[in-house]
Design a protein around this motif. Sequence first.
Motif, PDB file in Angstrom:
ATOM      1  N   ASN A  57       0.823  -1.205   0.000  1.00 41.60           N
ATOM      2  CA  ASN A  57       0.000   0.000   0.000  1.00 41.60           C
ATOM      3  C   ASN A  57       0.859   1.259   0.000  1.00 41.60           C
ATOM      4  O   ASN A  57       0.473   2.291  -0.568  1.00 41.60           O
ATOM      5  N   LYS A  58       2.052   1.200   0.620  1.00 41.02           N
ATOM      6  CA  LYS A  58       2.950   2.351   0.596  1.00 41.02           C
ATOM      7  C   LYS A  58       3.557   2.558  -0.785  1.00 41.02           C
ATOM      8  O   LYS A  58       3.769   3.682  -1.213  1.00 41.02           O
ATOM      9  N   ILE A  59       3.848   1.458  -1.475  1.00 45.15           N
ATOM     10  CA  ILE A  59       4.508   1.549  -2.770  1.00 45.15           C
ATOM     11  C   ILE A  59       3.495   1.749  -3.894  1.00 45.15           C
ATOM     12  O   ILE A  59       3.635   2.641  -4.721  1.00 45.15           O
ATOM     13  N   HIS A  60       2.468   0.892  -3.946  1.00 47.09           N
ATOM     14  CA  HIS A  60       1.442   0.947  -4.994  1.00 47.09           C
ATOM     15  C   HIS A  60       0.055   0.947  -4.347  1.00 47.09           C
ATOM     16  O   HIS A  60      -0.540  -0.110  -4.166  1.00 47.09           O
ATOM     17  N   PRO A  61      -0.472   2.101  -3.985  1.00 43.63           N
ATOM     18  CA  PRO A  61      -1.805   2.125  -3.372  1.00 43.63           C
ATOM     19  C   PRO A  61      -2.870   1.591  -4.329  1.00 43.63           C
ATOM     20  O   PRO A  61      -2.846   1.862  -5.523  1.00 43.63           O
ATOM     21  N   GLY A  62      -3.765   0.797  -3.787  1.00 42.47           N
ATOM     22  CA  GLY A  62      -4.855   0.260  -4.590  1.00 42.47           C
ATOM     23  C   GLY A  62      -4.633  -1.154  -5.067  1.00 42.47           C
ATOM     24  O   GLY A  62      -5.583  -1.830  -5.445  1.00 42.47           O
ATOM     25  N   LEU A  63      -3.395  -1.628  -5.077  1.00 45.78           N
ATOM     26  CA  LEU A  63      -3.123  -3.002  -5.500  1.00 45.78           C
ATOM     27  C   LEU A  63      -3.310  -3.955  -4.332  1.00 45.78           C
ATOM     28  O   LEU A  63      -3.085  -3.598  -3.179  1.00 45.78           O
ATOM     29  N   LYS A  64      -3.701  -5.182  -4.646  1.00 48.11           N
ATOM     30  CA  LYS A  64      -3.905  -6.195  -3.615  1.00 48.11           C
ATOM     31  C   LYS A  64      -3.172  -7.465  -4.015  1.00 48.11           C
ATOM     32  O   LYS A  64      -2.861  -7.676  -5.181  1.00 48.11           O
ATOM     33  N   LEU A  65      -2.906  -8.319  -3.038  1.00 49.58           N
ATOM     34  CA  LEU A  65      -2.227  -9.594  -3.270  1.00 49.58           C
ATOM     35  C   LEU A  65      -3.211 -10.740  -3.070  1.00 49.58           C
ATOM     36  O   LEU A  65      -4.025 -10.718  -2.152  1.00 49.58           O
ATOM     37  N   SER A  66      -3.088 -11.763  -3.918  1.00 50.88           N
ATOM     38  CA  SER A  66      -3.928 -12.946  -3.749  1.00 50.88           C
ATOM     39  C   SER A  66      -3.361 -13.811  -2.630  1.00 50.88           C
ATOM     40  O   SER A  66      -2.226 -13.623  -2.185  1.00 50.88           O
ATOM     41  N   GLN A  67      -4.151 -14.783  -2.171  1.00 43.98           N
ATOM     42  CA  GLN A  67      -3.721 -15.676  -1.101  1.00 43.98           C
ATOM     43  C   GLN A  67      -2.516 -16.499  -1.535  1.00 43.98           C
ATOM     44  O   GLN A  67      -1.608 -16.732  -0.740  1.00 43.98           O
ATOM     45  N   GLU A  68      -2.512 -16.929  -2.790  1.00 53.41           N
ATOM     46  CA  GLU A  68      -1.390 -17.728  -3.290  1.00 53.41           C
ATOM     47  C   GLU A  68      -0.109 -16.892  -3.317  1.00 53.41           C
ATOM     48  O   GLU A  68       0.970 -17.374  -2.939  1.00 53.41           O
ATOM     49  N   THR A  69      -0.224 -15.640  -3.727  1.00 49.21           N
ATOM     50  CA  THR A  69       0.930 -14.751  -3.735  1.00 49.21           C
ATOM     51  C   THR A  69       1.431 -14.498  -2.326  1.00 49.21           C
ATOM     52  O   THR A  69       2.644 -14.466  -2.088  1.00 49.21           O
ATOM     53  N   MET A  70       0.507 -14.323  -1.396  1.00 50.26           N
ATOM     54  CA  MET A  70       0.882 -14.122   0.011  1.00 50.26           C
ATOM     55  C   MET A  70       1.645 -15.331   0.533  1.00 50.26           C
ATOM     56  O   MET A  70       2.649 -15.188   1.236  1.00 50.26           O
ATOM     57  N   HIS A  71       1.169 -16.518   0.182  1.00 54.46           N
ATOM     58  CA  HIS A  71       1.825 -17.747   0.635  1.00 54.46           C
ATOM     59  C   HIS A  71       3.233 -17.855   0.048  1.00 54.46           C
ATOM     60  O   HIS A  71       4.179 -18.221   0.749  1.00 54.46           O
ATOM     61  N   ILE A  72       3.383 -17.531  -1.232  1.00 54.18           N
ATOM     62  CA  ILE A  72       4.693 -17.587  -1.877  1.00 54.18           C
ATOM     63  C   ILE A  72       5.646 -16.571  -1.249  1.00 54.18           C
ATOM     64  O   ILE A  72       6.809 -16.886  -0.945  1.00 54.18           O
ATOM     65  N   MET A  73       5.165 -15.354  -1.040  1.00 49.54           N
ATOM     66  CA  MET A  73       6.006 -14.326  -0.429  1.00 49.54           C
ATOM     67  C   MET A  73       6.401 -14.701   0.987  1.00 49.54           C
ATOM     68  O   MET A  73       7.549 -14.498   1.405  1.00 49.54           O
ATOM     69  N   ASP A  74       5.462 -15.276   1.737  1.00 51.42           N
ATOM     70  CA  ASP A  74       5.743 -15.677   3.109  1.00 51.42           C
ATOM     71  C   ASP A  74       6.808 -16.769   3.148  1.00 51.42           C
ATOM     72  O   ASP A  74       7.747 -16.704   3.946  1.00 51.42           O
ATOM     73  N   SER A  75       6.691 -17.767   2.278  1.00 52.59           N
ATOM     74  CA  SER A  75       7.691 -18.836   2.266  1.00 52.59           C
ATOM     75  C   SER A  75       9.051 -18.303   1.793  1.00 52.59           C
ATOM     76  O   SER A  75      10.094 -18.745   2.284  1.00 52.59           O
ATOM     77  N   PHE A  76       9.052 -17.340   0.873  1.00 52.06           N
ATOM     78  CA  PHE A  76      10.306 -16.729   0.423  1.00 52.06           C
ATOM     79  C   PHE A  76      10.996 -15.990   1.566  1.00 52.06           C
ATOM     80  O   PHE A  76      12.214 -16.134   1.779  1.00 52.06           O
ATOM     81  N   VAL A  77      10.244 -15.204   2.316  1.00 51.69           N
ATOM     82  CA  VAL A  77      10.828 -14.444   3.427  1.00 51.69           C
ATOM     83  C   VAL A  77      11.354 -15.390   4.505  1.00 51.69           C
ATOM     84  O   VAL A  77      12.458 -15.188   5.037  1.00 51.69           O
ATOM     85  N   LYS A  78      10.598 -16.427   4.814  1.00 51.42           N
ATOM     86  CA  LYS A  78      11.065 -17.404   5.806  1.00 51.42           C
ATOM     87  C   LYS A  78      12.336 -18.101   5.350  1.00 51.42           C
ATOM     88  O   LYS A  78      13.259 -18.318   6.143  1.00 51.42           O
ATOM     89  N   ASP A  79      12.397 -18.448   4.067  1.00 53.53           N
ATOM     90  CA  ASP A  79      13.571 -19.121   3.521  1.00 53.53           C
ATOM     91  C   ASP A  79      14.794 -18.207   3.575  1.00 53.53           C
ATOM     92  O   ASP A  79      15.886 -18.636   3.992  1.00 53.53           O
ATOM     93  N   MET A  80      14.640 -16.953   3.177  1.00 54.24           N
ATOM     94  CA  MET A  80      15.770 -16.025   3.216  1.00 54.24           C
ATOM     95  C   MET A  80      16.209 -15.742   4.649  1.00 54.24           C
ATOM     96  O   MET A  80      17.409 -15.624   4.927  1.00 54.24           O
ATOM     97  N   PHE A  81      15.257 -15.660   5.558  1.00 52.12           N
ATOM     98  CA  PHE A  81      15.592 -15.451   6.964  1.00 52.12           C
ATOM     99  C   PHE A  81      16.417 -16.618   7.485  1.00 52.12           C
ATOM    100  O   PHE A  81      17.438 -16.420   8.175  1.00 52.12           O
ATOM    101  N   ALA A  82      16.008 -17.838   7.151  1.00 53.91           N
ATOM    102  CA  ALA A  82      16.743 -19.021   7.600  1.00 53.91           C
ATOM    103  C   ALA A  82      18.137 -19.066   6.979  1.00 53.91           C
ATOM    104  O   ALA A  82      19.121 -19.400   7.661  1.00 53.91           O
ATOM    105  N   ARG A  83      18.254 -18.723   5.703  1.00 54.03           N
ATOM    106  CA  ARG A  83      19.569 -18.723   5.046  1.00 54.03           C
ATOM    107  C   ARG A  83      20.509 -17.693   5.662  1.00 54.03           C
ATOM    108  O   ARG A  83      21.683 -17.969   5.917  1.00 54.03           O
ATOM    109  N   ILE A  84      19.988 -16.487   5.899  1.00 48.04           N
ATOM    110  CA  ILE A  84      20.818 -15.433   6.492  1.00 48.04           C
ATOM    111  C   ILE A  84      21.231 -15.816   7.914  1.00 48.04           C
ATOM    112  O   ILE A  84      22.390 -15.626   8.302  1.00 48.04           O
TER     113      ILE A  84
END
Length: 136
Positions: A57-84
């Motif tokens: 919302n800060k970057i692109h107001p009005g855009l929304k994310l689907s549940q599948e996209t949220m799940h992919i982003m969440d798993s990506f962030v968790k994976d990068m956190f674990a790697r770091i």
Amino acid sequence: MPYREMGNFWTFQNTDMTAQQKKTKCCRCGRRRCHRRHCHHHRCPESFAQYFPLLLNKIHPGLKLSQETMHIMDSFVKDMFARIATEASSLAHSTNRSTISARDIQAAVRLLLPENLSKNAVNQATRALLRFSRNK
């Protein structure tokens, strides 16, 4: 007044609570004898999904994310956190230290991410730390 349908007739549904029942209800979740740990049962503490719409919302107001996209982003962030965390842990272990420092995290980010992305991440993290320490 709440009514409910029974067959072809409408009947009054008694929803009056006694004074004792009103006192025992939790103000947040409505349970009896709630010990506050039940009030936030819908939140998942191991998920970053609640932060993605705020950032988007800060970057692109009005855009929304689907549940599948949220799940992919969440798993990506968790994976990068674990790697770091793993890389920073091995860097701290190689220098015979048991504590991971900010320098270890920064070195791990520089090792794991491409050059331009790591520079941007380090700059953003430095700015965030300065902002946090200034507001403290």
